[in-house]
Design a protein around this motif. Structure first.
Motif, PDB file in Angstrom:
ATOM      1  N   SER A  93      35.411 -36.767-112.141  1.00  0.00           N
ATOM      2  CA  SER A  93      34.579 -35.334-111.664  1.00  0.00           C
ATOM      3  C   SER A  93      34.575 -33.924-112.431  1.00  0.00           C
ATOM      4  O   SER A  93      33.221 -33.267-111.670  1.00  0.00           O
ATOM      5  CB  SER A  93      35.323 -35.376-110.496  1.00  0.00           C
ATOM      6  OG  SER A  93      35.363 -35.983-108.939  1.00  0.00           O
ATOM      7  N   ALA A  94      35.188 -34.186-113.149  1.00  0.00           N
ATOM      8  CA  ALA A  94      35.301 -32.167-113.704  1.00  0.00           C
ATOM      9  C   ALA A  94      34.345 -32.856-115.261  1.00  0.00           C
ATOM     10  O   ALA A  94      34.144 -31.752-116.103  1.00  0.00           O
ATOM     11  CB  ALA A  94      36.382 -32.519-114.854  1.00  0.00           C
ATOM     12  N   ILE A  95      34.059 -34.118-115.739  1.00  0.00           N
ATOM     13  CA  ILE A  95      33.591 -34.386-117.292  1.00  0.00           C
ATOM     14  C   ILE A  95      32.075 -34.090-116.722  1.00  0.00           C
ATOM     15  O   ILE A  95      31.712 -33.135-117.988  1.00  0.00           O
ATOM     16  CB  ILE A  95      32.574 -35.879-117.184  1.00  0.00           C
ATOM     17  CG1 ILE A  95      34.720 -36.320-117.784  1.00  0.00           C
ATOM     18  CG2 ILE A  95      32.034 -35.975-118.222  1.00  0.00           C
ATOM     19  CD1 ILE A  95      34.606 -38.585-118.335  1.00  0.00           C
ATOM     20  N   ILE A 219      36.588 -33.999-121.971  1.00  0.00           N
ATOM     21  CA  ILE A 219      35.614 -35.303-122.336  1.00  0.00           C
ATOM     22  C   ILE A 219      34.342 -34.882-122.529  1.00  0.00           C
ATOM     23  O   ILE A 219      33.529 -35.054-122.892  1.00  0.00           O
ATOM     24  CB  ILE A 219      35.726 -36.200-121.718  1.00  0.00           C
ATOM     25  CG1 ILE A 219      37.469 -36.543-122.352  1.00  0.00           C
ATOM     26  CG2 ILE A 219      35.370 -37.226-121.281  1.00  0.00           C
ATOM     27  CD1 ILE A 219      38.251 -38.086-121.107  1.00  0.00           C
ATOM     28  N   GLY A 220      34.050 -33.780-121.396  1.00  0.00           N
ATOM     29  CA  GLY A 220      32.487 -33.506-121.291  1.00  0.00           C
ATOM     30  C   GLY A 220      31.737 -32.597-122.442  1.00  0.00           C
ATOM     31  O   GLY A 220      30.957 -32.661-122.341  1.00  0.00           O
ATOM     32  N   LEU A 221      32.730 -32.325-122.703  1.00  0.00           N
ATOM     33  CA  LEU A 221      32.668 -31.548-124.222  1.00  0.00           C
ATOM     34  C   LEU A 221      32.599 -32.187-125.204  1.00  0.00           C
ATOM     35  O   LEU A 221      32.152 -31.454-125.969  1.00  0.00           O
ATOM     36  CB  LEU A 221      33.243 -30.193-123.926  1.00  0.00           C
ATOM     37  CG  LEU A 221      33.442 -28.726-123.471  1.00  0.00           C
ATOM     38  CD1 LEU A 221      34.554 -27.985-123.126  1.00  0.00           C
ATOM     39  CD2 LEU A 221      31.831 -28.326-122.855  1.00  0.00           C
ATOM     40  N   SER A 222      33.146 -33.107-125.442  1.00  0.00           N
ATOM     41  CA  SER A 222      33.335 -34.084-126.448  1.00  0.00           C
ATOM     42  C   SER A 222      32.189 -34.823-126.906  1.00  0.00           C
ATOM     43  O   SER A 222      30.652 -34.919-126.047  1.00  0.00           O
ATOM     44  CB  SER A 222      34.376 -34.806-126.576  1.00  0.00           C
ATOM     45  OG  SER A 222      33.667 -35.521-125.985  1.00  0.00           O
ATOM     46  N   LYS A 223      31.850 -34.583-128.616  1.00  0.00           N
ATOM     47  CA  LYS A 223      30.573 -35.190-128.719  1.00  0.00           C
ATOM     48  C   LYS A 223      31.353 -36.802-129.337  1.00  0.00           C
ATOM     49  O   LYS A 223      32.684 -36.616-129.747  1.00  0.00           O
ATOM     50  CB  LYS A 223      30.606 -34.006-130.379  1.00  0.00           C
ATOM     51  CG  LYS A 223      29.626 -33.064-130.011  1.00  0.00           C
ATOM     52  CD  LYS A 223      28.991 -32.968-128.575  1.00  0.00           C
ATOM     53  CE  LYS A 223      28.601 -31.398-128.640  1.00  0.00           C
ATOM     54  NZ  LYS A 223      27.144 -32.063-127.542  1.00  0.00           N
TER      55      LYS A 223
END
Length: 359
Positions: A93-95, A219-223
């Motif tokens: 839900s946060a990603i 995780i949502g900010l990761s590349k």
């Protein structure tokens, strides 16, 4: 505490293994598909939703056959195996969470209104004496049905994110926040906050899951770092799987311990393990699980009605303990999923009839 400590030790050993052998491994990262939706996370949510149903099936069997030790220990094993489910929902839900136009409109429309309707109907079905004060208490704390606590919990995280969005999405602080939230979550798991927080708040405390929320943001900010797991990494996950499986059998079958939803390491490990096997997953099965994940709100809100109704029937009446378990699982996932299919088709039909461009 023993299970939490075991998880921390194994995670430490795994990290040491990756560092010592310089194995390339990057944190999972989202990818936007051609359809604009990251379907891999729907698969994860699908597994989590099935897991939530399996947790409640254990309670259902225990209600009718508490003395049937062999069966109850088996259903307990599947329940404990599924304890990654709620943390995984919080994480996914946060990603993709971002504070943009219509932030609260979507939350109210897609979550709060369905939850409110389900709570009102559920309250009148489940209880005999009705009072506004009791309903409001159950509604705010998510107690109309046991699984409903997840909605007040998630709404708190949405409020938390809305207030601290700039800080939470700042790359400069994300890794520090990940460590801090891990320690806060660990302290909550050890009961350090129990004497401080009101007793009724314990079940919906954001401190129980705050690490998974921050991990989702990370995780949502990761590349994509172009790292691909090697055979050694796969071997590591395989080894950890059998170690965890062994202890799951011991804790469930021998000691009969019912795990909590918010252990730290086990849900994180399951998330990474499922992520690794997704590329090798059967495509047809992945599509089915993805659909369940994409429509998880239907299942989450309607499944309690199904399991509540089934408490009028002994699960063994469906053909014994084994078939009874399978039938119960299929009904509690299948009926809400079928309703989701009907609703989706109804929406598509309505849109095709009312929004066709004039010739």
């Amino acid at each position: 505490m023993e299970w939490e400590l075991l998880g921390i030790i194994l995670a430490g050993l795994g990290s040491l293994y990756l560092w010592a052998f310089k194995l390339p491994y990057s944190i999972p990262h989202p990818q936007t598909s051609s359809h604009g939706r990251e379907t891999r996370f729907d698969v994860l949510r699908g597994f989590a939703m099935i897991g939530i149903v399996m947790i409640h099936i254990h309670s259902y069997f225990q209600f009718f056959h508490p003395a049937d030790t062999s069966v109850i220990r088996t259903t307990l094993f599947f329940s404990n195996l599924s304890r990654f489910s709620v943390p995984l929902f919080i994480l996914t839900s946060a990603i993709f969470l971002r504070k943009k136009e219509g932030y609260w409109v979507s939350k109210i429309k897609n979550l709060l209104i369905p939850y409110t309707l389900a709570s009102i109907i559920g309250y009148f079905i489940k209880y005999n004496d009705y009072t506004v004060l009791e309903f409001l208490q159950f509604y705010i704390l998510g107690k109309v049905f046991a699984p409903f606590y997840f909605v007040p919990l998630l709404m708190q995280f949405y409020i938390f994110f809305y207030i601290f969005e700039k800080f939470l999405l700042n790359h400069q602080y994300t890794k520090v926040l990940l460590l801090v939230t891990f320690l806060v979550n660990l302290a909550s798991n050890l009961g350090i906050f129990d004497s401080i927080l009101p007793k009724d708040y314990h079940s919906i405390s954001i401190f129980n899951y705050i690490f998974f929320f921050q991990l989702g943001i990370q995780i949502g900010l990761s590349k994509d770092e172009k790292h691909r797991p090697t055979e050694n990494v796969s071997f590591l996950f395989g080894t950890f799987f059998f170690v965890f499986l062994f202890f799951l059998i011991c804790f469930s079958g021998v000691y009969g311990i019912d795990f909590k939803n918010h252990h730290l390491i086990y849900p994180s490990f399951v998330f990474l393990a499922i992520w690794e096997i997704l590329p090798k997953f059967n495509q047809k099965l992945a599509t089915i699980v993805s659909f369940i994940g994409n429509n998880s709100l239907f299942i989450f809100l309607l499944h309690p009605f199904v399991i509540h109704t089934m408490h009028s029937f002994d699960p063994y009446s469906f053909g014994g303990p084994f078939l009874g378990y399978i039938v119960t699982l299929i009904l509690n996932v299948g009926i809400p999923t079928g309703i989701a299919v009907i609703v989706q088709k109804g929406k598509s039909l309505y849109q095709s009839r009312h929004f066709v461009e004039p010739r």
